[in-house]
Motif scaffolding. Structure first.
Motif, PDB file in Angstrom:
ATOM      1  N   LEU A   3       0.807  -1.221   0.000  1.00 17.25           N
ATOM      2  CA  LEU A   3       0.000   0.000   0.000  1.00 17.25           C
ATOM      3  C   LEU A   3       0.842   1.274   0.000  1.00 17.25           C
ATOM      4  O   LEU A   3       0.309   2.365  -0.182  1.00 17.25           O
ATOM      5  CB  LEU A   3      -0.932   0.015   1.216  1.00 17.25           C
ATOM      6  N   ARG A   4       2.143   1.147   0.188  1.00 15.89           N
ATOM      7  CA  ARG A   4       2.978   2.349   0.287  1.00 15.89           C
ATOM      8  C   ARG A   4       2.952   3.203  -0.977  1.00 15.89           C
ATOM      9  O   ARG A   4       2.888   4.434  -0.873  1.00 15.89           O
ATOM     10  CB  ARG A   4       4.413   1.950   0.646  1.00 15.89           C
ATOM     11  N   PRO A   5       2.993   2.623  -2.193  1.00 11.95           N
ATOM     12  CA  PRO A   5       2.904   3.476  -3.388  1.00 11.95           C
ATOM     13  C   PRO A   5       1.608   4.275  -3.447  1.00 11.95           C
ATOM     14  O   PRO A   5       1.614   5.444  -3.862  1.00 11.95           O
ATOM     15  CB  PRO A   5       3.001   2.476  -4.542  1.00 11.95           C
ATOM     16  N   LEU A   6       0.485   3.672  -3.031  1.00 14.21           N
ATOM     17  CA  LEU A   6      -0.788   4.396  -3.028  1.00 14.21           C
ATOM     18  C   LEU A   6      -0.768   5.539  -2.015  1.00 14.21           C
ATOM     19  O   LEU A   6      -1.283   6.631  -2.283  1.00 14.21           O
ATOM     20  CB  LEU A   6      -1.936   3.433  -2.716  1.00 14.21           C
ATOM     21  N   LEU A   7      -0.170   5.288  -0.851  1.00 16.31           N
ATOM     22  CA  LEU A   7      -0.089   6.332   0.162  1.00 16.31           C
ATOM     23  C   LEU A   7       0.823   7.473  -0.291  1.00 16.31           C
ATOM     24  O   LEU A   7       0.556   8.644  -0.009  1.00 16.31           O
ATOM     25  CB  LEU A   7       0.415   5.741   1.480  1.00 16.31           C
ATOM     26  N   ARG A   8       1.893   7.141  -1.008  1.00 16.74           N
ATOM     27  CA  ARG A   8       2.775   8.198  -1.531  1.00 16.74           C
ATOM     28  C   ARG A   8       2.053   9.019  -2.602  1.00 16.74           C
ATOM     29  O   ARG A   8       2.232  10.236  -2.691  1.00 16.74           O
ATOM     30  CB  ARG A   8       4.056   7.575  -2.085  1.00 16.74           C
ATOM     31  N   TRP A   9       1.250   8.349  -3.428  1.00 14.73           N
ATOM     32  CA  TRP A   9       0.442   9.050  -4.431  1.00 14.73           C
ATOM     33  C   TRP A   9      -0.548   9.988  -3.740  1.00 14.73           C
ATOM     34  O   TRP A   9      -0.714  11.148  -4.140  1.00 14.73           O
ATOM     35  CB  TRP A   9      -0.290   8.026  -5.293  1.00 14.73           C
ATOM     36  N   GLU A  10      -1.191   9.502  -2.694  1.00 10.54           N
ATOM     37  CA  GLU A  10      -2.116  10.331  -1.923  1.00 10.54           C
ATOM     38  C   GLU A  10      -1.377  11.525  -1.318  1.00 10.54           C
ATOM     39  O   GLU A  10      -1.872  12.658  -1.337  1.00 10.54           O
ATOM     40  CB  GLU A  10      -2.766   9.492  -0.812  1.00 10.54           C
ATOM     41  N   SER A  11      -0.177  11.287  -0.804  1.00 12.14           N
ATOM     42  CA  SER A  11       0.613  12.363  -0.209  1.00 12.14           C
ATOM     43  C   SER A  11       0.924  13.454  -1.231  1.00 12.14           C
ATOM     44  O   SER A  11       0.797  14.654  -0.940  1.00 12.14           O
ATOM     45  CB  SER A  11       1.915  11.797   0.367  1.00 12.14           C
TER      46      SER A  11
END
Length: 390
Positions: A151-159
């Motif tokens: 899920l880290r790539p999605l959270l970075r995109w959200e950031s």
């Protein structure tokens, strides 16, 4: 002045930092201004709590619900906003605010935090936007440390998307507030009309308890709202990386983990770890513990747990990230530790003579009385409102 105040959270009960801040600011500022609150709620139970805010002129609410639902996720993928802002893109709130502002009579609109902006209609009166953190930085820290790596790539995109909108919203404001000088230094690139309105502490409720040092160690404490990921990261770091060495040195010492949604997976009585959850009186917890351990690896804004502990006379051991935003000095108001060995050494000083803890806890109480009292903080925001309205 007449103020229209739009809040992302209903400011009662006081279970999160945002609720604490907004409740106390509204209580102080309502003595001087006529404030109408428009607040998002998560359940009907919150609507029943409006009587807890008798100092407000009027309260209106709109239901937001939980963020991780299919409608919000679909709108995030197909619309202009990241998930955080999509969950506040609320037709009912926008309709109510449109009617309220069209009726006229307000001198200023204040939104807190920035991500309620999608529900705000076009307005012709001054707008103040309040920041509790640099939000996209907190999300990036969450992404970098999140346990589920997929899920880290999605959270970075959200950031990244939050950061884009954070800048856009702040540029559109007539004034901006930050909770610390450190946050303000970053946010001024988007809007120079910025004031630091710190987080505060109720120094009457969090009464000072003088302690006799050295102490016979019995209990150390970590508390907070565990819906906020930096608290989860900090307590995970404490339990897995720091506590084993402390427990080995002090085998009779207990760690209490207190707060909303406290992670039950860490309840390990045989290792001296007790996950308590919500308690009726957090002040009693502070008065009976021997120190606060707050090993934050990242964060933003300022930490209420530190201010409340310092007000109550509880020794504080934290990291530089944990104390970020506070006007503190190491070994003057608290102790800084970064590694497990440093945390163990700092805890051990509580049992030693001439450790300086009486001076440190006394200085900490004096600091919060002088700098972090809600009355003084509220006056600073009132001054900003009046300046902006002109």
């Amino acid at each position: 002045m007449r103020i229209l105040f739009v809040s992302a959270v209903f400011p009662y009960p006081l279970t999160s930092g945002g609720q604490v801040r907004i409740y106390h600011l509204l209580k102080v500022l309502s003595k001087k201004h006529r404030i109408t609150l428009f607040s998002f709620i998560r359940s009907d139970r919150e609507r029943d709590l409006t009587g807890r805010l008798p100092f407000l002129k009027e309260i209106k609410t709109a239901y937001r619900g939980k963020r991780l639902t299919l409608p919000y996720l679909y709108r995030t993928l197909t619309g202009p906003y990241p998930l955080l802002l999509t969950s506040y893109d609320n037709a009912r709130m926008r309709e109510m605010l449109t009617e309220e502002t069209a009726a006229g009579g307000y001198d200023l609109v204040h939104i807190e935090p920035f991500y309620v902006y999608p529900s705000l209609p076009r307005i012709s009166i001054p707008l103040v936007v309040a920041e509790h953190n640099i939000e996209h930085v907190v999300y990036k820290g969450t992404a970098d440390t999140f346990g589920f790596a997929l899920l880290r790539p999605l959270l970075r995109w959200e950031s990244r998307r939050i950061g884009e909108w954070e800048g856009k919203v702040l540029k559109n404001a007539d004034a901006v507030t930050a909770v610390s000088a450190a946050d303000a230094g970053y946010l001024r690139q988007f809007n120079p009309r910025l004031a630091v309105i710190e987080n505060g502490v109720d120094t009457v409720k969090f009464s000072y308890r003088a302690r006799n040092f050295p102490v016979e160690l019995k209990t150390v404490l970590f508390f907070g709202n565990f819906l906020w990921y930096p608290n989860v990261e900090a307590v995970t770091r404490l339990v897995r990386g720091i506590w084993p060495d402390i427990r080995k040195r002090f085998p009779d010492l207990a760690l209490r983990i207190v707060g909303n949604r406290a992670p039950r997976r860490f309840n390990r009585p045989r290792e001296g770890i007790n996950v308590v959850g919500v308690v009726p009186d957090i002040v009693s917890e502070l008065h009976h513990a021997d120190c606060l351990l707050a090993p934050f690896g990242f964060s933003g804004g300022t930490k209420y747990k530190l201010l409340e502990s310092m007000a109550a006379g509880l020794p504080v051991i934290t990291t530089y990230a944990g104390a970020s935003g506070l006007q503190f000095s190491d070994n003057e108001h608290l102790k800084i530790a970064e590694t497990p060995a440093e945390f163990l050494s700092a805890v051990a000083t509580l049992t030693q003579r001439n450790s300086g803890w009486s001076r440190i806890t006394g200085n900490a109480r004096k600091l919060v009385e002088e700098r972090y009292c809600w009355e003084a903080i509220g006056q600073k925001l009132s001054d900003l409102w009046e300046k902006t309205a002109k």
